[in-house]
Design a protein around this motif. Structure first.
Motif, short mmCIF file in Angstrom:
data_model
loop_
_atom_site.label_atom_id
_atom_site.label_comp_id
_atom_site.label_asym_id
_atom_site.label_seq_id
_atom_site.Cartn_x
_atom_site.Cartn_y
_atom_site.Cartn_z
N MET A 111 31.90 59.88 49.13
CA MET A 111 31.94 58.80 48.16
C MET A 111 30.88 59.00 47.09
SD MET A 111 32.50 55.41 50.56
CE MET A 111 30.99 55.65 51.51
N GLY A 112 31.27 58.81 45.82
CA GLY A 112 30.32 58.81 44.72
C GLY A 112 29.75 57.41 44.53
N GLY A 113 29.09 57.19 43.39
CA GLY A 113 28.43 55.91 43.16
C GLY A 113 28.88 55.22 41.89
N ALA A 114 29.10 53.91 41.97
CA ALA A 114 29.50 53.12 40.80
C ALA A 114 29.16 51.65 41.06
CB ALA A 114 31.00 53.26 40.53
N LYS A 115 29.25 50.84 40.03
CA LYS A 115 29.10 49.39 40.17
C LYS A 115 29.77 48.75 38.96
CE LYS A 115 27.17 46.57 43.20
NZ LYS A 115 27.17 46.76 44.66
N GLY A 116 30.22 47.52 39.12
CA GLY A 116 30.87 46.84 38.00
C GLY A 116 30.79 45.34 38.17
N GLY A 117 31.35 44.63 37.21
CA GLY A 117 31.33 43.19 37.33
C GLY A 117 31.69 42.46 36.07
N LEU A 118 31.50 41.14 36.13
CA LEU A 118 31.86 40.23 35.05
C LEU A 118 30.79 39.15 34.97
CD1 LEU A 118 34.15 39.33 33.00
CD2 LEU A 118 35.06 37.94 34.88
N ALA A 119 30.33 38.87 33.75
CA ALA A 119 29.29 37.85 33.55
C ALA A 119 29.94 36.47 33.51
CB ALA A 119 28.52 38.13 32.27
N VAL A 120 30.21 35.93 34.70
CA VAL A 120 30.91 34.65 34.80
C VAL A 120 30.43 33.91 36.04
CG1 VAL A 120 32.83 35.57 36.17
CG2 VAL A 120 33.22 33.56 34.74
N ASP A 121 30.46 32.58 35.98
CA ASP A 121 30.14 31.75 37.13
C ASP A 121 31.43 31.15 37.66
OD1 ASP A 121 29.09 30.11 39.05
OD2 ASP A 121 27.68 29.08 37.73
N LEU A 122 31.80 31.47 38.92
CA LEU A 122 33.04 30.98 39.49
C LEU A 122 32.90 29.61 40.15
CD1 LEU A 122 34.58 34.17 41.18
CD2 LEU A 122 34.88 33.31 38.85
N LYS A 123 31.66 29.12 40.27
CA LYS A 123 31.45 27.83 40.94
C LYS A 123 32.17 26.72 40.18
CE LYS A 123 27.04 28.89 43.17
NZ LYS A 123 25.59 28.60 43.23
N GLY A 124 32.88 25.88 40.94
CA GLY A 124 33.55 24.74 40.34
C GLY A 124 34.91 25.06 39.73
#
Length: 461
Positions: A111-124
């Motif tokens: 396995m290589g290395g990575a990371k990702g995401g989204l600047a969002v708040d899912l609460k509520g």
């Protein structure tokens, strides 16, 4: 050696830790070629940033930046989590992706290395709105991932529900059912033990530390264990500690911490797990659930566990980055802590690491030393079982709970042994009466694995 711009403090901290371990060892003296690797491995192979828009439940359009940092694929397909949280930015994702390269190398899997995401708040937000967010995010991400290219997983804010929506969107956009995400439901390609893996693996690694330091004479039985966090990692770490006879004296969340002199029970951890799905705070949970009684559980608003837990034998930070400060590390050492293993990523500040490492290297004997290991090694159980999920998907089979747990435990112990061997081989320390540095051992062992692959494939020459 320069690594990044100063506007990326989290990444710079992760980079500096690696550099410190490498330069404070004999690696570059014994094998100078490895110096060439640092400036290459510190630059991501690819950084993808994209716009994510969706319609909220009020009929309004919202927008947030989405990211995937594909850091290094020398050891295998990119592998690393997706984080949906307001704090998501490029510095944090680069730090996490950089750490992921070396963490994944320590699993012994491809396995290589990575990371990702989204600047969002899912609460509520409603399930329907979260589904629309996931569909919009995957509309772009699906262009860049695949079972032999990049296999994301969950992280903060991305649990089983979100993985399900993301997988369904990928399947629709690409017209392909494949092992492209890990953490899937058991009914459609997931692996047993995956939810438990990071917490269980943390405890297995810590047990290996205890075995080595005490020559097999001690275990978790009777040990007082301070745990921070109350999410997935903390919950399963606590349950495994309780199963092994340890006394869990604390858990925490972003608002405060709970403490128990006699030990938090498995029933109480289960109640916390149920309530956290609905975003309840520990303060609310303690007040509302009947398994908590005032005389056994103490809640302190705004507190972290480290200065309030009383006598502590083992500390397992499982909340977020930089959650143990230098002063808190000193308090833990004063409270008698002997083993500190991170369930979170970069859970200790550089000042805290110096306190723990000083308490290890200056000890007069092994029994009096404090042993610290960073999350790069001790919390890799989650991604390890994600790799096992990929293997099961490739074979179109499902392994039993016992098979997965046995493989997890074996590989966590192998990881510990790799760290010890590297620390002893390249140590500069003259005090042989103390324990080797697991911080340096983890960084050295993983760096060498990645560097060798990069040399073999011509990434470094």
């Amino acid at each position: 050696m320069s690594s990044s711009q100063p506007i990326e403090p989290e990444f710079q901290q992760a980079y500096d830790e690696i550099v410190s371990s490498l330069t404070d060892s004999t690696l570059f003296e014994k094998q100078p070629k490895y110096k060439k690797v640092l400036p290459v491995v510190s630059v991501p192979e690819r950084v993808i940033q994209f716009r994510v828009t969706w319609e909220n439940d009020k009929g309004e359009q919202e927008v947030a930046p989405g990211f995937r940092v594909q850091y290094n694929s020398a050891k295998g397909p990119y592998k690393g989590g997706l984080r949906f949280h307001p704090s998501v930015n490029l510095s944090i994702l680069k730090f996490l992706g950089f750490e992921q390269i070396f963490k994944n190398a320590l699993t012994g899997l491809d396995m290589g290395g990575a990371k990702g995401g989204l600047a969002v708040d899912l609460k509520g937000r409603s399930d329907n709105e979260i589904r629309r967010i996931c569909n919009s995010f995957m509309r772009e991400l699906s262009r860049h991932i695949g079972q032999d290219t990049d296999v994301p997983a969950g992280d903060i804010g991305v649990g089983g529900r979100e993985i399900g929506y993301l997988f369904g969107a990928y399947r629709s956009y690409r017209n392909s059912w494949e092992g492209v995400l890990t953490g899937k439901g058991l009914n459609w390609g997931g692996s047993l033990i995956r939810p438990e893996a990071t917490g269980y693996g943390l405890v297995y690694y810590t047990q290996a530390m205890i075995d080595y330091a005490t020559k097999g004479k001690e275990s978790f039985a009777g040990k007082r264990v301070a745990i921070s966090g109350s999410g997935n990692v903390a919950q399963y770490a606590a349950l495994k500690v309780i199963e092994l006879g340890g006394i869990v004296v604390s858990l925490s969340d972003s608002k405060g911490a709970i403490f128990s002199e006699t030990g938090i029970t498995a029933d109480q951890v289960t109640a916390i797990a149920e309530a956290k799905i609905n975003f309840k705070s520990l303060q609310q949970i303690v007040a509302e659930y009947s398994v908590f009684t005032e005389d056994k559980i103490k809640y302190i608003d705004g507190a972290r566990p480290w200065v309030h837990a009383g006598k502590v034998d083992i500390a397992l930070p499982c909340a977020t980055q930089n959650e143990i400060s230098g002063d808190e590390a000193k308090a833990l050492v004063a409270a008698g802590v002997k083993f500190v293993a991170e369930g979170s990523n970069m859970g200790s500040t550089p000042e805290a690491i110096r306190v723990f490492e000083t308490a290890r290297s200056t000890a007069s004997s092994v029994p009096s030393a404090v042993w610290y290991v960073g999350g790069k090694a001790s919390n890799l159980g989650g991604v390890l079982v994600s790799g096992l999920e990929m293997a099961q998907n490739s074979q179109r089979v499902s392994w039993t709970r016992e098979t997965v747990d046995k493989e997890l435990k074996k590989r966590m112990i192998n990881c510990f042994n790799d760290c010890i061997e590297a620390a002893e081989t390249y140590s500069k320390e003259s005090n042989t009466s103390t324990l080797p540095s697991l911080v340096k051992g983890a960084n050295l062992a993983s760096f060498i694995k990645v560097a060798d692959a990069m040399f073999d494939q011509g990434d470094v020459f």
